[in-house]
Write a protein that holds these residues in place. Structure first.
Motif, PDB file in Angstrom:
ATOM      1  N   GLU A  64      16.815  10.212  49.008  1.00 34.91           N
ATOM      2  CA  GLU A  64      16.393  10.542  47.650  1.00 34.91           C
ATOM      3  C   GLU A  64      15.679  11.883  47.641  1.00 34.91           C
ATOM      4  OE1 GLU A  64      18.255   8.979  45.886  1.00 34.91           O
ATOM      5  OE2 GLU A  64      17.040   7.790  44.560  1.00 34.91           O
ATOM      6  N   ALA A  67      18.399  14.249  47.447  1.00 30.63           N
ATOM      7  CA  ALA A  67      18.927  14.263  46.084  1.00 30.63           C
ATOM      8  C   ALA A  67      17.993  15.034  45.165  1.00 30.63           C
ATOM      9  CB  ALA A  67      19.095  12.838  45.574  1.00 30.63           C
ATOM     10  N   ARG A  72      20.880  18.173  40.432  1.00 32.19           N
ATOM     11  CA  ARG A  72      20.519  17.415  39.237  1.00 32.19           C
ATOM     12  C   ARG A  72      19.013  17.362  39.028  1.00 32.19           C
ATOM     13  NH1 ARG A  72      21.901  11.122  38.340  1.00 32.19           N
ATOM     14  NH2 ARG A  72      20.514  10.743  36.604  1.00 32.19           N
TER      15      ARG A  72
ATOM     16  N   ARG D 288      26.459  17.463  43.713  1.00 31.18           N
ATOM     17  CA  ARG D 288      26.713  17.512  42.290  1.00 31.18           C
ATOM     18  C   ARG D 288      27.626  16.352  41.885  1.00 31.18           C
ATOM     19  NH1 ARG D 288      29.602  22.916  41.341  1.00 31.18           N
ATOM     20  NH2 ARG D 288      30.993  21.759  42.683  1.00 31.18           N
ATOM     21  N   GLU D 291      25.966  12.931  42.331  1.00 28.73           N
ATOM     22  CA  GLU D 291      25.054  12.540  41.258  1.00 28.73           C
ATOM     23  C   GLU D 291      25.810  11.915  40.093  1.00 28.73           C
ATOM     24  OE1 GLU D 291      21.994  12.124  41.119  1.00 28.73           O
ATOM     25  OE2 GLU D 291      21.503  13.011  43.038  1.00 28.73           O
ATOM     26  N   LYS D 295      25.017   8.217  38.738  1.00 25.85           N
ATOM     27  CA  LYS D 295      24.754   7.807  37.364  1.00 25.85           C
ATOM     28  C   LYS D 295      25.483   6.500  37.061  1.00 25.85           C
ATOM     29  CE  LYS D 295      23.725  12.190  35.191  1.00 25.85           C
ATOM     30  NZ  LYS D 295      24.387  13.385  34.656  1.00 25.85           N
ATOM     31  N   ARG D 304      20.091   3.443  42.796  1.00 29.29           N
ATOM     32  CA  ARG D 304      20.859   4.625  43.172  1.00 29.29           C
ATOM     33  C   ARG D 304      21.396   4.491  44.591  1.00 29.29           C
ATOM     34  NH1 ARG D 304      20.118   9.608  41.148  1.00 29.29           N
ATOM     35  NH2 ARG D 304      19.675  10.449  43.195  1.00 29.29           N
TER      36      ARG D 304
END
Lengths: 209, 359, 186, 521
Positions: A64, A67, A72, D288, D291, D295, D304
């Protein structure tokens, strides 16, 4: 030092303001010089906006963290993106993931290698209390057993937004500290003596050898 | 084009009028020093901000935007932080060398800074072997890196330092060769003279056509390697050597390396702009007189910075696109490709110049 | 590269490098997809399946549904729930278990949803409150029942008083979604 | 459905194993499980499979001596047994005769006792030690003397004059806390040794005190990039033991999720690979797309990384109505971007130079080292569990197993790239025809498995992930063992990186794509 401000989130909406105010009272107990306070404010502004985390992660939470660095969520917006791989250059260690008994001395050593001022954020259940592995024989139940933790971010793993929230909590904490003021930064590391003793022992051993 | 030497000469004679010449020179030196330091700091901050934004854009992010408007104050915060950070002293390091190393790197970039012509008549050191001096002083940097690695008494830094030694010494050859190509074309080693010629006869990259373009490309590659920037960041190699030669530096010690990296990037681009893209010389297209007049109206240092930052962007683009080379790829690129090609290029340039084939 | 000529190798290399540079430049001008968290707080929305923090919903009369049966505590894999209860005698003389304290340690929770599934009365659920970072470790231990709250009195005692299977509890919560999906695919 | 296990005395074990390997071509040691049967003694369960005929065999051996249990090694027959036996030694204290390296591997060398033994008092004897861990440079080997008694001799692992660089436990490229000790000669790697256990969380021991539904929460956290598949394996294993049938809808959903998870994992792989070789921008490209996938995961499963999605007999939630559309959008986006990934990194001359011909593993080594997944398939070994032992919907969909023969980093890289496309193909075939039905089968509130041993493998993102459960008929398992898909990969680092450059060590490590919590469990 007044109440710390963070862009886009009002002070009242933050959690755990009580602890923060308590810290503030402790630090301001003896009053402070106006000039010094202004200089402190500048330094604290610099520090709180330039938190370079160490590239440290042991398990899920580290992904995470990755990420969070990615497009994003982009931690560069806060200026956090300069992740240093060398502990000497880092300001913050985000303890992402389970710390086991075998890893504990390594983590402690990493922390000792960091230059002051340094901060610790415990990310995820594993580092807060042992999390999913509380019943394990080989997991440190809460990283506060070996490091002085500044902020706890619960979650398994927490969302990147929750990471930011934790980081902003840390920024708030950094903003009330005194660098030049009368009361210096609280001696927060309760494990320091232990570590120093250990170091002395190692030096002695080396000299003997 | 406005000649800054009028201002400097006037200032010199003004000082000489009220004091002996040696004090005047002393005062001038101090002013120049101040000028360099301020410029150094400003450039470093601008470059770091630019790098962070450009890299963010290449990576579909937006980069710093919370500290100040558009994150403009981000780098100031970083500098403040680094200045107040503890400097760790290590027990087993060689203290003297360890503390000296960042200054070597800084000194190298300061000295190279001095020989860049910012504008017509505005250069700090201008002598007839300017190009030579540039190559010589930029070599000091490698000493600093080697010392940093050696004095840290640690395994990763020493690997990093050794890599950087091998890398910088190899690529210095190519830099020398490509600069030699230009020197051949211009027939002088004086940097101000090289730029003046470009203002008169057109930019070297156009004037020297094929060999000059080749030299420009080789110079960019080698210069990038000299700056230790990706894809040639082997001495740092984050994923392999944690932080390479500066693993053990904290606070401002690391800060100096960090600044020097960006300054070297700028110097490399500034030198490329000077010797290939015409330095402060404006863009002139023969035949378009109106256009040329407008171009000539823009001050020289604006041209210079525009060109330098264009090259900086080019180098950043390269950095944020390619994977890192391995040490053997790095060396074979230099010794098998760049060096032979630049040697061949020199011969080509010699032919071009001798046969009068320049544009 | 042995089977290629020296020049061929160079041309190939330059070609591949320029393709790479072209790609990265293309992305340079693309739209950024960055979500700006603290700025977008008001519009930030998560699907209600997200599990960030356990909560015990109270109605406006300060009543909750927990009967302190302790099934959630038993279902929890790592003891992050502690239910403290006491036996009281109700007006009509029956002995009844009553909730005193429902402690939940968010620092220990692994958000596996077993407790919610185990609850026969739907007294607890996960909410989408992710801003839980605190300075003090003790603050991670939360008391979910509000002070002075009591059990919601039902007009009739529910017929399915015995604990239902965890599986049975789940569809209840997700019933609307299920029917929708099935409809769509038919 | 329990495993058919044949018992062999320790004295005959090696001979029998040799016979199985040579005569019945059992060249793949799938799993090696240490066991503590209490009264009966300590023992090991071996699971073998032939890569030629597909035959399987399961054997067990027991020694009653709890003080000095000795069992002959099989590490000379299968290379992977080397590390498996060290694991058993670490957890159960079973000493393997003629094993060249009997050191602890997960726990500290000064650890007292053997934690997975049923009678061990681990917590009391092992407080948190903050002293630096002792790392011995020598090791013991036990061997049988001619008179039948056991002798010990000392083997040197790291010589005095070797330049040993510690890569890890905190190093940016180990993707966690792996500790590799690399002996360098200049830039050339001479030897790599592993020190594991920096994230050994004792999952197998904790599992023994948990009920089956609680057990599920652990698997997501092992290999968090294969969270779906891990949990799928465990659920299937429990369902198989209970004899529970799941609806076709669940099978469809699970298969789609497994493949989505595989794509997410391979996207991360690409990101890590590029980051480790210094191409930082490419790192952001796959994140990218990931992600976008995240979602979908967030909305449908409420997590997640760790989704807690599969349950015994079904899945936790039904998919949302928007799911099908979103997956299709993602699929389109990924297919569009796929060329970009190759343009910026894979086809780049620098990247090619760093991948082609680097870290070659031969087919025999791959089998002997038990390298399943894309890594094994890069060495020409067809080992896909989806084909070998089809489960869920895999026998009904049409897909090809991606196999390459070069065995180098490039082949491993391309295998993963192609597998992403293949996963998309599988999803393509399923996504439009998800049948209606229950998403959770009816089951009793308290789950008890019948007595016996159960094993179920799935093709996780990094290879075969197996779940071994021994049940005594209680509501908690007697022993749970996970066949880690990453442990063999980490173990192969030595074979793959000998004689390569130090920078290659990092690239090879990235191409193996191991996940450390999965190794250490």
């Amino acid at each position: 030092m007044g109440k710390p401000k963070i862009k886009s989130i009002p002070y009242e909406e933050f959690k755990d303001n009580e602890t923060l105010e308590q810290m503030l009272d402790e630090l301001n107990a003896h009053g402070a010089n106006v000039v010094v306070t202004t200089a402190d404010k500048l330094i604290n502004w610099g520090r709180s906006n330039s938190v370079w985390p160490m590239n440290f992660g042991t398990s899920c939470c580290a992904i995470e963290l990755m990420a969070m660095g990615a497009a994003r969520f982009d931690m560069a917006r806060f200026g956090f993106e300069v992740t240093r791989t060398s502990p000497r250059q880092a300001d913050l260690i985000l303890v992402c993931g389970t710390i086991t008994n075998k890893m504990a001395p390594v983590l402690r050593r990493l922390y000792d290698q960091m230059a002051d001022p340094k901060y610790v954020i415990a990310i995820g259940g594993c580092t807060c209390t042992g999390g999913p592995f509380t019943k394990s024989y080989h997991v440190v139940k809460g990283v506060d057993k070996i490091l002085p933790v500044d902020v706890y971010v619960p979650g398994c793993p927490p969302r990147p937004e929750a990471f930011y929230y934790g980081m902003m909590q840390l920024q708030r904490k950094m903003k009330i500290e005194n660098f030049l003021g009368t009361v210096n930064r609280k001696e927060k590391d309760e494990h320091k003596e232990e570590a120093e003793e250990l170091q002395k022992k190692i030096i002695n051993q080396e000299q003997e050898a | 084009m406005f000649d800054f030497s009028i201002v400097t000469k006037w200032f010199h004679s003004l000082l000489c009028g009220v004091m002996p010449e040696w004090t005047a020179i002393g005062i001038e030196c101090l002013i120049v020093l101040l000028f360099i330091i301020v410029l150094y700091a400003i450039l470093a901050i601008v470059l770091i901000y630019m790098e962070r934004k450009v890299c963010a854009f290449f990576q579909c992010r937006i980069g710093p935007n919370r500290v100040g408007k558009w994150g403009l104050l981000q780098v100031f915060a970083d500098v403040l932080k680094m200045l107040t950070k503890e400097i760790i002293k290590m027990r087993q390091s060689d203290r003297l060398l360890h503390d000296m190393a960042p200054y070597f790197v800084l000194a190298a970039s300061f000295l190279t800074f001095a020989c860049i012509p910012w504008n017509k008549g505005l250069e700090i050191l201008d002598f007839n072997v300017g190009a030579f001096f540039f190559i010589a002083v930029s070599g000091i940097g490698v000493v600093g890196i080697l010392l940093a690695g050696w004095a840290s008494h640690s395994k990763y830094p020493i690997i990093g330092a050794m890599r950087s030694g091998a890398q910088l010494i190899s690529y210095e050859l190519s830099i020398g060769m490509t600069m030699l190509t230009v020197i051949m074309l211009c027939g002088t080693m004086q940097l101000s003279e090289i730029v003046q010629q470009q203002a008169d006869y057109g930019w070297n990259i156009v004037r020297g056509h094929v060999p000059a373009v080749l030299a420009f490309i080789i110079y960019l590659i080698a210069g990038n390697a000299e700056c230790n920037r990706g894809p040639f960041d082997l001495p740092e190699a984050e994923s392999e050597l944690t932080a390479g030669y500066h693993t053990e530096y904290s606070g401002m010690g690391f800060g100096f390396f960090y600044l020097a990296e960006y300054l070297n990037l700028f110097i490399c681009s500034a030198m490329a702009a000077t010797i290939f893209l015409g330095g402060w010389a404006p863009l002139m297209i023969p035949g378009l007189d109106g256009f040329n007049a407008v171009m000539a109206y823009i001050p020289g240092f604006v041209w210079f910075f525009a060109k330098a930052f264009f090259v900086v962007f080019l180098l950043m683009w390269i950095r944020w696109t390619f994977p890192r080379l391995r040490i053997d790829q790095l060396l074979s690129l230099e010794w098998k490709y760049l060096l032979p090609i630049s040697m061949f290029n020199i011969i080509l340039m010699a032919l071009v110049v001798c046969l009068g084939l320049t544009l | 590269m042995n089977n290629k000529s020296y020049l061929g190798g160079i041309i190939e290399a330059v070609k591949s490098l320029s393709i790479g540079m072209k790609t990265s430049l293309k992305v340079f001008f693309e739209k950024h997809e960055t979500e700006q968290y603290p700025e977008n707080r008001s519009t930030l929305h998560f699907s209600d399946r997200n599990r960030f923090c356990l909560e015990m919903p109270h109605n406006d009369k300060n009543e909750h549904k927990c009967i302190a049966c302790g099934l959630c505590q038993m279902a929890c894999p790592n003891d992050s729930i502690t239910v403290t209860s006491e036996m009281v005698t109700t007006e009509d003389g029956k002995k009844k278990r009553q909730l005193v304290k429902y402690e939940y340690n968010i620092g220990q929770c692994m958000f596996c949803n077993l407790c919610v599934q185990a609850c026969p009365h739907g007294a607890i659920r996960f909410n989408q409150e992710f801003e839980n970072a605190v300075f003090d470790k003790n603050k991670l231990l939360m008391q979910l029942n509000q002070p002075g709250s009591k059990v919601e009195e039902k007009p009739k005692p529910a017929p399915a008083a015995k604990p239902a299977a965890p599986a049975a509890a789940a569809p209840k919560a997700e019933a609307p979604a299920t029917t929708e999906t099935t409809k769509k695919e038919e | 459905m329990t495993l058919d296990i044949r018992t062999i005395a320790p004295s005959e074990l090696h001979e029998e194993m040799l016979r199985l390997k040579t005569e019945r071509q059992m060249d793949f040691l799938v799993n090696l499980v240490g066991m503590d049967w209490g009264e009966e003694g300590l023992g090991v369960i071996y699971m073998l499979e032939s890569t030629r005929t597909g035959e399987t065999a399961t054997l067990k051996t027991v020694t009653a001596d709890r003080e000095n249990p000795f069992i002959p090694t099989v590490s000379d027959l299968w290379q992977i047994a080397n590390i498996y036996e060290r694991e058993v030694y670490d957890f159960f204290g079973i000493k393997f005769l003629n094993h060249p390296d009997m050191r602890r591997i997960f726990l500290r060398e000064d650890w007292v006792g053997y934690p997975l033994r049923k009678d061990d008092k681990t917590e009391e004897e092992n407080p948190l030690r903050m002293t630096d861990e002792p790392l011995a440079d020598t090791t013991h080997e036990y061997f049988l003397k001619e008179d039948g008694s056991v002798g010990v001799k000392e083997n040197t692992v790291w010589g005095k004059d070797e330049y040993v660089v510690n890569v890890g436990p905190q190093h940016p490229s180990t993707h966690g806390v792996l500790h590799m000790r690399a002996s360098l000669d200049g830039e050339i790697v001479k030897k790599v040794g592993l020190v594991l256990g920096y994230i050994h969380r004792g999952v197998e021991k904790i599992s023994e005190s948990m009920t089956y539904p609680q057990l599920l929460a652990m698997t997501d956290r092992l290999d968090y990039f294969s969270a779906m598949q891990n949990r799928h394996a465990l659920c299937m294993c429990i369902e198989k033991a209970m004899g529970l049938e799941v609806s076709e809808r669940v099978q469809y959903i699970r298969t789609i999720m497994d493949e989505l998870q595989r794509i997410a994992s391979h996207l991360i792989y690409y990101a890590c690979m590029t980051m480790d070789t210094g191409a930082l921008t490419a790192f952001f490209y796959t994140f990218r797309e990931r992600e976008q996938l995240m979602k979908i995961f967030e909305d449908n499963f409420g997590g997640r990384l760790i989704m807690n999605y599969n349950t015994i007999g079904g899945v936790m939630y039904d998919i949302l109505p928007s799911f099908v559309k979103e997956v299709k959008e993602f699929e389109k986006a990924l297919r569009n971007r796929f060329k970009e990934y190759q343009d910026i990194y894979t086809n780049n001359v620098i990247a090619k130079g760093r991948m082609v011909g680097v870290g070659t593993i031969s087919n025999e080594d791959a089998i002997s080292l038990g390298l399943t997944g894309p890594v094994g398939r890069a060495s020409g070994w067809k080992n896909d569990v989806r084909k070998r032992h089809p489960y869920a919907m895999y026998d009904k969909v049409d897909f090809t197993e991606i196999v390459r023969n070069e065995g180098d980093t490039n082949a491993r890289h391309w295998n993963r790239m192609d597998e992403m496309l293949e996963s998309l193909n599988i999803i393509d075939q399923l996504i439009d025809n998800i049948p209606a039905g229950e998403f959770q089968a009816k089951r009793k509130p308290i789950i008890k498995l019948p007595e016996g041993c159960f094993y179920q493998a799935v093709e996780a993102s990094r290879g075969e992930l197996g779940v071994f459960i021994e049940s005594k008929g209680d509501k908690t398992p007697y022993r749970v063992h996970y066949r880690s898909s990453s442990l063999p990969l980490a173990n192969a680092m030595d074979t793959a990186s000998r004689g390569q450059k130090f920078a290659d060590l990092i690239a090879i490590g990235a191409s193996m794509d191991f996940v450390i919590p999965d190794i250490d469990r």
